[in-house]
Enzyme design. Structure first.
Site, short mmCIF file in Angstrom:
data_model
loop_
_atom_site.label_atom_id
_atom_site.label_comp_id
_atom_site.label_asym_id
_atom_site.label_seq_id
_atom_site.Cartn_x
_atom_site.Cartn_y
_atom_site.Cartn_z
CB CYS A 42 -0.93 -0.02 1.21
SG CYS A 42 -1.98 1.44 1.28
CE1 TYR A 98 3.03 3.68 7.08
CE2 TYR A 98 2.94 1.41 7.80
CZ TYR A 98 2.32 2.52 7.27
OH TYR A 98 0.99 2.47 6.93
CB ILE A 177 -4.47 -2.74 -10.85
CG1 ILE A 177 -4.26 -2.88 -9.33
CG2 ILE A 177 -3.19 -2.30 -11.55
CD1 ILE A 177 -3.19 -3.87 -8.91
CB ALA A 339 -12.55 4.09 -3.28
CG HIS A 434 -28.38 23.54 -2.02
ND1 HIS A 434 -28.53 22.63 -3.05
CD2 HIS A 434 -28.53 24.77 -2.57
CE1 HIS A 434 -28.77 23.28 -4.17
NE2 HIS A 434 -28.76 24.58 -3.92
P1 NDP Z 1 -8.63 -7.64 -9.69
O1 NDP Z 1 -8.94 -8.94 -9.10
O2 NDP Z 1 -9.42 -6.44 -9.28
O3 NDP Z 1 -8.72 -7.73 -11.26
C1 NDP Z 1 -8.02 -8.70 -11.97
C2 NDP Z 1 -8.41 -8.57 -13.42
O4 NDP Z 1 -7.60 -9.47 -14.16
C3 NDP Z 1 -9.86 -8.93 -13.68
O5 NDP Z 1 -10.40 -8.01 -14.58
C4 NDP Z 1 -9.75 -10.31 -14.32
O6 NDP Z 1 -10.74 -10.57 -15.27
C5 NDP Z 1 -8.43 -10.20 -15.05
N1 NDP Z 1 -7.84 -11.49 -15.32
C6 NDP Z 1 -7.46 -12.44 -14.46
N2 NDP Z 1 -6.94 -13.50 -15.11
C7 NDP Z 1 -7.01 -13.21 -16.43
C8 NDP Z 1 -6.66 -13.90 -17.59
N3 NDP Z 1 -6.13 -15.11 -17.55
N4 NDP Z 1 -6.87 -13.30 -18.77
C9 NDP Z 1 -7.43 -12.06 -18.84
N5 NDP Z 1 -7.78 -11.35 -17.75
C10 NDP Z 1 -7.58 -11.92 -16.57
O7 NDP Z 1 -7.08 -7.45 -9.43
P2 NDP Z 1 -6.13 -6.18 -9.49
O8 NDP Z 1 -4.79 -6.74 -9.81
O9 NDP Z 1 -6.70 -5.12 -10.32
O10 NDP Z 1 -6.11 -5.72 -7.99
C11 NDP Z 1 -5.74 -6.65 -6.97
C12 NDP Z 1 -6.45 -6.36 -5.70
O11 NDP Z 1 -5.84 -5.24 -5.08
C13 NDP Z 1 -7.91 -5.95 -5.89
O12 NDP Z 1 -8.76 -7.05 -5.95
C14 NDP Z 1 -8.16 -5.11 -4.69
O13 NDP Z 1 -8.53 -5.95 -3.64
C15 NDP Z 1 -6.80 -4.46 -4.43
N6 NDP Z 1 -6.77 -3.09 -4.98
C16 NDP Z 1 -7.56 -2.16 -4.41
C17 NDP Z 1 -7.57 -0.87 -4.88
C18 NDP Z 1 -8.46 0.13 -4.23
O14 NDP Z 1 -8.90 -0.11 -3.12
N7 NDP Z 1 -8.76 1.24 -4.87
C19 NDP Z 1 -6.73 -0.46 -5.99
C20 NDP Z 1 -5.94 -1.52 -6.53
C21 NDP Z 1 -5.96 -2.78 -6.03
P3 NDP Z 1 -12.18 -11.13 -14.88
O15 NDP Z 1 -12.92 -10.01 -14.25
O16 NDP Z 1 -12.72 -11.51 -16.20
O17 NDP Z 1 -11.96 -12.27 -13.95
#
Ligand code: NDP
Length: 461
Positions: A42, A98, A177, A339, A434
């Protein structure tokens, strides 16, 4: 047996640091092991630098908007090296804080990669350390094998360390992401193409948010490729070749792999504790964050439940309070707000409409979408979308979903109301402030639609 420590925490990310400090506050002798920088994903390579890049993207947009508000503004090009230098010193500053916090709490920092060698025993370099309790808080790492050849592509870790942005890039994935970076980067200069496998980005979010997110990305100039995740990626001399459906190939100088993250359990020696992670690498825990090994706990991304920093912090403190204090509060994990820091951002708390129906709720759905005042004044097209899901039988507000300026700030506050069990009547009895966008949430009087669960869900509820 006398142990070196009462608690040894593996991983000095947000969760591990919070747990170690809370345990020390309760009087425990605590050490924390970290092989990389203190602060974890983070602080060092996630939420914090990402949000600093989002602010840059937002400011860039502000220059264009400022003209509409009467300012003479020249061209303002984003200079990545300047942002990168400021970002590096800000992250150094935060890491320093930290480290000071750990020292100030009496937590011993042990630098190096930890490997569990047996119950109560951990090896760090040449050193053997014993502890009565172990807390596994080793976080997660980007998935690098989701698509053949994708391991050669950059991840969000690399992106946030770039000194110069490419002119053009592809992003693979449609999650947090992928969407956040597509939205930001398109405003900072590069041409961005987003390849994802579902019909809309942000699988798992409410349909209104997903549709709104796709429209907002498109409006920002992001080229969307729904159902278009590459089948393979090939590293070429001057970039990458994406092997697409229908035998098409497209070249990009730079590609971001945003296909998810995986728990960090490889090589941790968990087999010596009799712990077998699941296929994804996640460690199973019960409601008290206990693993199957006595005295061994796990929190945060390594357990792959709700992978959010504040959740890991709350889990870490809960473990410390239960083991060394007078017991822990039970958290309400059903109402964790989250978010997506795209532009405009998303704030959401509670189930999606589909999830609420699947859980058997009869719903009153209140929806609105409008052009916010700031946009209307300058002829901007950006819209704000809001949705309230209300249980038609109990009047309880089940969920708040918003895509629009300040959505995370607004929804965080409304999450308190939902946690306290607010009803729609409570929202109606709240006087509006408002002129704000947030006031729309207490002014929603007309039911947009009634939604009934499918007969099977209603019977099971
Ligand atoms: P996510 O789980 O949000 O998204 C992963 C994406 O990768 C999905 O769209 C998924 O598609 C796709 N994917 C996975 N495998 C394949 C594949 N073989 N081929 C094509 N597409 C694929 O993960 P992120 O890496 O974006 O983020 C990781 C975690 O970090 C999040 O889940 C969240 O918990 C945390 N995070 C939080 C944030 C915040 O609070 N603002 C910001 C960034 C990260 P599909 O949907 O089709 O499965």
């Amino acid at each position: 047996m006398a142990y070196d420590f009462d608690l040894l925490v593996l991983g000095a990310g947000s969760g591990g640091v919070a747990a170690s400090r809370r345990a020390a506050l309760h009087g425990a002798r605590v050490a924390i092991v970290e092989g990389s920088r203190v602060g974890g994903t983070c602080v060092i390579r996630g939420c914090v630098p990402k949000k600093l890049l989002m602010y840059a993207a937002q400011l860039g947009e502000g220059f264009a908007q400022a003209r509409g508000y009467g300012f003479d503004v020249g061209d303002a090009a984003f200079q990545m090296p300047r942002w990168a230098a400021s970002k590096a010193s800000e992250i150094d500053r935060l890491e320093g804080i930290y480290r000071k916090m750990l020292a100030g709490s009496g937590v011993q920092l042990i630098e190096g990669w930890a490997r569990v060698t047996g119950p109560h025993t951990v090896q760090v370099g040449e050193r053997q350390i014993t502890a009565q309790h172990l807390l596994l808080a080793t976080g997660s790492t980007p998935v690098r094998d989701s698509i053949p050849g994708i391991d050669a592509c950059a991840t969000s870790d690399d992106l946030l360390d770039l000194q110069q942005l490419p002119d053009e890039l592809a992003i693979i994935g449609g999650g947090f992401i992928a969407v956040e970076f597509a939205s930001m980067l398109a405003r900072l200069g590069p041409k961005v193409a987003l390849y994802y496998r579902d019909r809309l980005p942000l699988r798992g979010f409410d349909e209104m948010l997903r549709t709104g997110a796709a429209a907002a990305l498109q409006a920002a100039g992001v080229e969307l490729h729904p159902g278009g995740a590459p089948l393979r990626v090939q590293h070429a001399d001057d970039g990458f070749l994406l092997g697409l459906i229908g035998d098409r190939v497209r070249a990009f100088p730079w590609v971001l792999n945003a296909t998810g993250r995986r728990p960090n359990t490889r090589g941790l020696g968990l087999e010596t504790l009799g712990i077998t992670p699941d296929a994804k690498g996640a460690i199973a825990v019960n409601d008290e964050h206990e693993t199957t090994a006595p005295g061994v706990y796990a929190i945060g991304d390594v357990t792959d439940r709700i992978n959010l920093t504040p959740v890991a912090i709350a889990q870490g403190r809960a473990v410390a309070d239960r083991v060394f204090g007078s017991g822990a509060r039970r958290m309400n994990w059903a109402q964790v707000a989250s978010a997506v820091f795209m532009l405009p951002p998303i704030g959401t708390v509670g189930p999606t409409e589909a999830q609420a129906l699947a859980a058997g709720h009869r719903l009153k759905v209140f929806e609105t979408d409008f052009r916010p005042m700031k946009q209307a004044f300058i002829g901007g097209a950006e819209r704000t979308h809001m949705k309230l899901l209300v249980d038609a039988d109990t009047d309880l507000v089940l969920a708040v979903h918003m895509l629009g300026a300040d959505a995370p700030e607004i929804v965080q506050s409304l999450a308190v109301a939902l946690t306290a069990g607010a009803t729609k009547a409570n929202f109606d009895n709240t006087v509006a402030m408002h002129p704000t966008a947030a006031e729309e949430f207490v002014l929603l009087r007309e039911v947009s639609r009634l939604a009934e669960p499918a007969p099977a869900a209603a019977a099971g509820a």
